[in-house]
Design an enzyme around this catalytic site. Structure first.
Site, PDB file in Angstrom:
ATOM      1  N   ASP A  41      -9.004  -1.820  -6.680  1.00 32.86           N
ATOM      2  CA  ASP A  41      -9.310  -1.876  -5.242  1.00 32.86           C
ATOM      3  C   ASP A  41     -10.835  -1.813  -5.193  1.00 32.86           C
ATOM      4  O   ASP A  41     -11.502  -2.162  -6.189  1.00 32.86           O
ATOM      5  CB  ASP A  41      -8.633  -0.711  -4.496  1.00 32.86           C
ATOM      6  CG  ASP A  41      -8.640  -0.897  -2.977  1.00 32.86           C
ATOM      7  OD1 ASP A  41      -7.773  -1.616  -2.467  1.00 32.86           O
ATOM      8  OD2 ASP A  41      -9.529  -0.343  -2.282  1.00 32.86           O
TER       9      ASP A  41
ATOM     10  N   LYS B 102      -1.186   4.768  -3.932  1.00 30.68           N
ATOM     11  CA  LYS B 102      -2.625   4.441  -3.881  1.00 30.68           C
ATOM     12  C   LYS B 102      -3.369   5.600  -4.520  1.00 30.68           C
ATOM     13  O   LYS B 102      -2.844   6.718  -4.587  1.00 30.68           O
ATOM     14  CB  LYS B 102      -3.091   4.288  -2.427  1.00 30.68           C
ATOM     15  CG  LYS B 102      -4.370   3.503  -2.272  1.00 30.68           C
ATOM     16  CD  LYS B 102      -4.120   2.008  -2.314  1.00 30.68           C
ATOM     17  CE  LYS B 102      -5.395   1.225  -2.443  1.00 30.68           C
ATOM     18  NZ  LYS B 102      -5.143  -0.227  -2.254  1.00 30.68           N
TER      19      LYS B 102
ATOM     20  N   SER C 107       0.383  -8.693  -8.829  1.00 29.47           N
ATOM     21  CA  SER C 107       0.491  -7.524  -9.703  1.00 29.47           C
ATOM     22  C   SER C 107       1.940  -7.317 -10.132  1.00 29.47           C
ATOM     23  O   SER C 107       2.223  -7.013 -11.295  1.00 29.47           O
ATOM     24  CB  SER C 107       0.010  -6.262  -8.976  1.00 29.47           C
ATOM     25  OG  SER C 107      -1.387  -6.131  -9.064  1.00 29.47           O
TER      26      SER C 107
ATOM     27  N   THR D 219      -5.547 -12.088  -4.246  1.00 31.79           N
ATOM     28  CA  THR D 219      -5.657 -11.550  -2.886  1.00 31.79           C
ATOM     29  C   THR D 219      -6.380 -12.544  -1.979  1.00 31.79           C
ATOM     30  O   THR D 219      -5.923 -12.846  -0.870  1.00 31.79           O
ATOM     31  CB  THR D 219      -6.389 -10.196  -2.885  1.00 31.79           C
ATOM     32  OG1 THR D 219      -5.811  -9.363  -3.890  1.00 31.79           O
ATOM     33  CG2 THR D 219      -6.285  -9.517  -1.534  1.00 31.79           C
TER      34      THR D 219
ATOM     35  N   LYS E 145       3.392   1.630  -6.394  1.00 33.47           N
ATOM     36  CA  LYS E 145       2.482   0.549  -6.810  1.00 33.47           C
ATOM     37  C   LYS E 145       1.343   0.479  -5.820  1.00 33.47           C
ATOM     38  O   LYS E 145       1.567   0.460  -4.599  1.00 33.47           O
ATOM     39  CB  LYS E 145       3.256  -0.790  -6.813  1.00 33.47           C
ATOM     40  CG  LYS E 145       2.412  -1.969  -7.230  1.00 33.47           C
ATOM     41  CD  LYS E 145       2.337  -2.103  -8.739  1.00 33.47           C
ATOM     42  CE  LYS E 145       1.219  -2.996  -9.232  1.00 33.47           C
ATOM     43  NZ  LYS E 145      -0.085  -2.307  -9.372  1.00 33.47           N
TER      44      LYS E 145
HETATM   45  P1  NDP Z   1     -14.784  -4.926  -4.276  1.00 35.60           P
HETATM   46  O1  NDP Z   1     -15.263  -3.616  -4.736  1.00 35.60           O
HETATM   47  O2  NDP Z   1     -14.616  -6.034  -5.248  1.00 35.60           O
HETATM   48  O3  NDP Z   1     -15.703  -5.483  -3.100  1.00 35.60           O
HETATM   49  C1  NDP Z   1     -15.897  -4.759  -1.938  1.00 35.60           C
HETATM   50  C2  NDP Z   1     -16.908  -5.486  -1.079  1.00 35.60           C
HETATM   51  O4  NDP Z   1     -16.963  -4.854   0.198  1.00 35.60           O
HETATM   52  C3  NDP Z   1     -18.307  -5.435  -1.643  1.00 35.60           C
HETATM   53  O5  NDP Z   1     -19.008  -6.576  -1.227  1.00 35.60           O
HETATM   54  C4  NDP Z   1     -18.867  -4.172  -0.994  1.00 35.60           C
HETATM   55  O6  NDP Z   1     -20.278  -4.151  -0.905  1.00 35.60           O
HETATM   56  C5  NDP Z   1     -18.237  -4.238   0.377  1.00 35.60           C
HETATM   57  N1  NDP Z   1     -18.032  -2.881   0.895  1.00 35.60           N
HETATM   58  C6  NDP Z   1     -17.380  -1.864   0.283  1.00 35.60           C
HETATM   59  N2  NDP Z   1     -17.403  -0.755   1.033  1.00 35.60           N
HETATM   60  C7  NDP Z   1     -18.091  -1.081   2.135  1.00 35.60           C
HETATM   61  C8  NDP Z   1     -18.461  -0.355   3.279  1.00 35.60           C
HETATM   62  N3  NDP Z   1     -18.122   0.933   3.435  1.00 35.60           N
HETATM   63  N4  NDP Z   1     -19.165  -1.026   4.238  1.00 35.60           N
HETATM   64  C9  NDP Z   1     -19.501  -2.324   4.069  1.00 35.60           C
HETATM   65  N5  NDP Z   1     -19.172  -3.052   2.996  1.00 35.60           N
HETATM   66  C10 NDP Z   1     -18.482  -2.441   2.054  1.00 35.60           C
HETATM   67  O7  NDP Z   1     -13.387  -4.637  -3.533  1.00 35.60           O
HETATM   68  P2  NDP Z   1     -12.223  -5.652  -3.152  1.00 35.60           P
HETATM   69  O8  NDP Z   1     -12.764  -6.986  -2.842  1.00 35.60           O
HETATM   70  O9  NDP Z   1     -11.159  -5.512  -4.180  1.00 35.60           O
HETATM   71  O10 NDP Z   1     -11.663  -4.970  -1.816  1.00 35.60           O
HETATM   72  C11 NDP Z   1     -12.106  -5.346  -0.522  1.00 35.60           C
HETATM   73  C12 NDP Z   1     -11.052  -4.942   0.501  1.00 35.60           C
HETATM   74  O11 NDP Z   1      -9.818  -5.629   0.205  1.00 35.60           O
HETATM   75  C13 NDP Z   1     -10.673  -3.468   0.539  1.00 35.60           C
HETATM   76  O12 NDP Z   1     -10.340  -3.102   1.859  1.00 35.60           O
HETATM   77  C14 NDP Z   1      -9.430  -3.404  -0.329  1.00 35.60           C
HETATM   78  O13 NDP Z   1      -8.643  -2.275  -0.016  1.00 35.60           O
HETATM   79  C15 NDP Z   1      -8.752  -4.693   0.075  1.00 35.60           C
HETATM   80  N6  NDP Z   1      -7.765  -5.230  -0.840  1.00 35.60           N
HETATM   81  C16 NDP Z   1      -8.055  -5.479  -2.155  1.00 35.60           C
HETATM   82  C17 NDP Z   1      -7.115  -6.038  -2.976  1.00 35.60           C
HETATM   83  C18 NDP Z   1      -7.405  -6.413  -4.377  1.00 35.60           C
HETATM   84  O14 NDP Z   1      -6.531  -6.992  -5.030  1.00 35.60           O
HETATM   85  N7  NDP Z   1      -8.590  -6.142  -4.918  1.00 35.60           N
HETATM   86  C19 NDP Z   1      -5.750  -6.320  -2.494  1.00 35.60           C
HETATM   87  C20 NDP Z   1      -5.561  -6.096  -1.079  1.00 35.60           C
HETATM   88  C21 NDP Z   1      -6.548  -5.558  -0.315  1.00 35.60           C
HETATM   89  P3  NDP Z   1     -21.182  -3.538  -2.093  1.00 35.60           P
HETATM   90  O15 NDP Z   1     -21.299  -4.620  -3.107  1.00 35.60           O
HETATM   91  O16 NDP Z   1     -22.440  -3.183  -1.420  1.00 35.60           O
HETATM   92  O17 NDP Z   1     -20.432  -2.345  -2.603  1.00 35.60           O
HETATM   93  O1  2IT Z   2      -4.508  -2.986  -1.365  1.00 34.64           O
HETATM   94  C1  2IT Z   2      -3.902  -3.591  -2.274  1.00 34.64           C
HETATM   95  O2  2IT Z   2      -2.850  -4.197  -2.065  1.00 34.64           O
HETATM   96  C2  2IT Z   2      -4.501  -3.595  -3.619  1.00 34.64           C
HETATM   97  N1  2IT Z   2      -5.590  -3.053  -3.797  1.00 34.64           N
HETATM   98  C3  2IT Z   2      -3.775  -4.223  -4.764  1.00 34.64           C
HETATM   99  C4  2IT Z   2      -2.769  -3.265  -5.335  1.00 34.64           C
HETATM  100  C5  2IT Z   2      -2.101  -3.712  -6.600  1.00 34.64           C
HETATM  101  O3  2IT Z   2      -1.306  -2.903  -7.105  1.00 34.64           O
HETATM  102  O4  2IT Z   2      -2.330  -4.816  -7.088  1.00 34.64           O
END
Ligand code: NDP
Ligand code: 2IT
Length: 456
Positions: free
Chosen positions: A176, A136, A388, A220, A100
């Site tokens: 993600d 992943k 999830s 999250t 997952k």
């Molecule tokens: P999104 O794509 O929704 O948002 C990502 C955000 O981070 C955007 O504002 C983006 O900017 C910015 N960003 C992405 N890459 C970079 C970079 N290299 N340098 C600076 N800023 C960056 O992703 P999520 O919010 O889903 O994910 C954010 C983080 O949270 C990640 O590390 C992800 O692995 C983690 N995460 C996500 C989960 C989920 O349920 N979605 C669960 C657990 C962890 P821009 O708009 O310019 O692209």
């Molecule tokens: O980093 C994470 O935990 C996620 N992007 C969510 C993974 C999921 O299966 O909901």
């Protein structure tokens, strides 16, 4: 030497040897090395106390993914030009449930990033208390600037290959970075079309009208704030009246901002990959959501509508803004040692990692040394994958819970993760260190399941 010290020395040597093998076997994969180093080093007390883990070669097996799949993803853009991206899925550890974990679409995606994320996910998923293994995936495809049709053609091509390896009882991807409701919708449609069956549980983060769970979108960010709240309350502190800085402006950032604000905090800054905005009166989340979720624009445009706010190029400068609570919610290694020192100097009280591995190893050390309450990613951001898993449960039952039911379950799960991390840290001699606590609590369940299932 006492037996305890002898065991500790043996544990350290074992861990060092496993780490060196990882570095040798996976050359140039710096992010993967970093994640392995953080976790393995913190496992020293548990390895020292329980020689069975060494005897069963648990660490050697844990650091080697069960499977890493890479594949070609060809697609045609709106001008008729063919592009080729690379797709990945790592099925890291299936000891406690189907693999997952999310899919990331970002130009930086490579084997190192997918493996670090899959390794972390194994421990995170275990911590949630739910029956989910670690996986992943993703691609080096960049959704930025692409039309909806281009994104659809890419995701259909991606799924046409990925479908062979996933399934509601084998491997369940989600979103993600760069993968949200739109991408999940197109991927689900293509999977359903190829399989000729409505296997709703194959993906999570689906739209509510076709099998998604209420509160998954929020999970999250909300979960991260619930976790930070637990850390604060244990010290008699609260979010009420605090100043918060959140990096990113994507899924995790937006719902962290929403929940922190609901609990009485003032969020003064957020960012995207180009720069950050600062609004000393508190940022207007409606504007951020419209710009980023609906119009897919740059965060710089915020200041056009809110002239009191300022925009600054470059994203890491966001950590120079004084705050009580920092919620890094963009990407890996966004807080380095220097930024951590600045945050500490400015009086930060708590850090909750919404993103995966947003702090470097050196930055974590700075926070821990300074006594900052530090919620490591695999604990603080586990709410997303936890909901999830609740989505999978609802799909299996062909039933859906109300928003408040899912949110209540999420809240309970985050409290449990906090409690088990605190307990493990205490039991293994590092009271208050949630990095050690979360890693150990996540490890024990996976390791014991691996021992129970034999050498596979
Ligand atoms: P999104 O794509 O929704 O948002 C990502 C955000 O981070 C955007 O504002 C983006 O900017 C910015 N960003 C992405 N890459 C970079 C970079 N290299 N340098 C600076 N800023 C960056 O992703 P999520 O919010 O889903 O994910 C954010 C983080 O949270 C990640 O590390 C992800 O692995 C983690 N995460 C996500 C989960 C989920 O349920 N979605 C669960 C657990 C962890 P821009 O708009 O310019 O692209
Ligand atoms: O980093 C994470 O935990 C996620 N992007 C969510 C993974 C999921 O299966 O909901």
């Amino acid at each position: 030497m006492t037996v305890q010290v002898e065991n500790e020395v043996a544990a350290r040597e074992y861990i060092q040897a496993v780490y060196e093998t990882v570095v040798k076997r996976n050359p140039h994969e710096n992010e993967f090395h970093q994640a392995v180093k953080e976790i393995l080093e913190s496992l020293t007390p548990v390895i020292a106390k329980h020689p069975k883990y060494m005897k069963h070669s648990i660490l050697e097996r844990l650091v080697e993914p069960e499977r890493l799949i890479t594949f070609r993803v060809p697609w045609v853009d709106d001008h008729g030009v063919t592009h080729v991206n690379r797709g990945f899925r790592v099925q890291f550890n299936g000891a406690i449930g189907p693999y997952k974990g999310g899919l990331r679409f970002h130009p930086s995606v490579n084997a190192s990033i997918i493996k670090f994320l899959g390794f972390e996910q194994t421990f995170k998923n275990s911590l949630t208390g739910q029956p989910i293994g670690g996986g992943k995936g993703g691609s080096d495809f960049d959704p930025k600037g692409k039309s909806d049709n281009e994104v659809m053609r890419f995701t259909q091509s991606f799924m046409t290959e990925l479908y062979k390896y996933i399934g509601q009882d084998t491997d369940v991807p989600a979103g993600d970075i760069g993968v949200g409701a739109r991408e999940i919708g197109y991927m689900f449609g293509q999977y359903k079309r190829i399989r000729g069956a409505y296997e709703a549980g194959v993906l999570t983060g689906k739209g509510i009208i076709y099998g998604g769970s209420l509160a998954r979108t929020e999970a999250t960010g909300y979960g991260c704030v619930y976790f930070v709240n637990e850390m604060l309350q244990a010290k008699g502190l609260s979010l009420e009246g605090s100043t918060v800085v959140v990096s990113g402006s994507g899924n995790v950032a937006i719902y962290s901002i929403q929940k922190a604000t609901q609990l009485g905090a003032k969020v003064v800054a957020c960012s995207d990959s180009n720069g950050y905005i600062y609004d000393k009166d508190g940022i207007n989340l409606d504007t951020v959501r419209r710009l980023k979720e609906v119009e897919r624009k740059r965060i710089s445009e915020y200041v056009n509508e809110h002239p009191n706010a300022t925009y600054h190029e470059g994203c890491n400068g966001i950590w120079t803004i004084p705050c009580d609570i920092a919620l890094p919610s963009a990407t890996q290694n966004e807080i380095d040692e220097e930024m951590a020192r600045i945050l500490v100097r400015n009086g930060v009280k708590a850090v909750g990692e919404g993103a995966n591995m947003p702090s470097t190893l050196e930055a974590i050390e700075v926070f821990l040394q300074a006594g900052v309450l530090f919620g490591p990613a695999k604990a603080a951001n586990a709410g997303g994958v936890a909901v999830s898993a609740l989505e999978m449960s609802q799909n299996s039952m062909r039933y859906s819970w109300h928003f408040h039911e899912v949110d209540d379950k999420l809240h309970t799960i985050m409290k449990n993760i906090y409690r088990s991390s605190v307990q493990a840290a205490e039991e293994y001699g590092h009271p208050g260190n949630l990095v050690v606590g979360a890693n150990i609590a996540g490890f024990i369940k996976v390791a014991d399941a691996m021992i129970a299932q034999g050498v596979i």
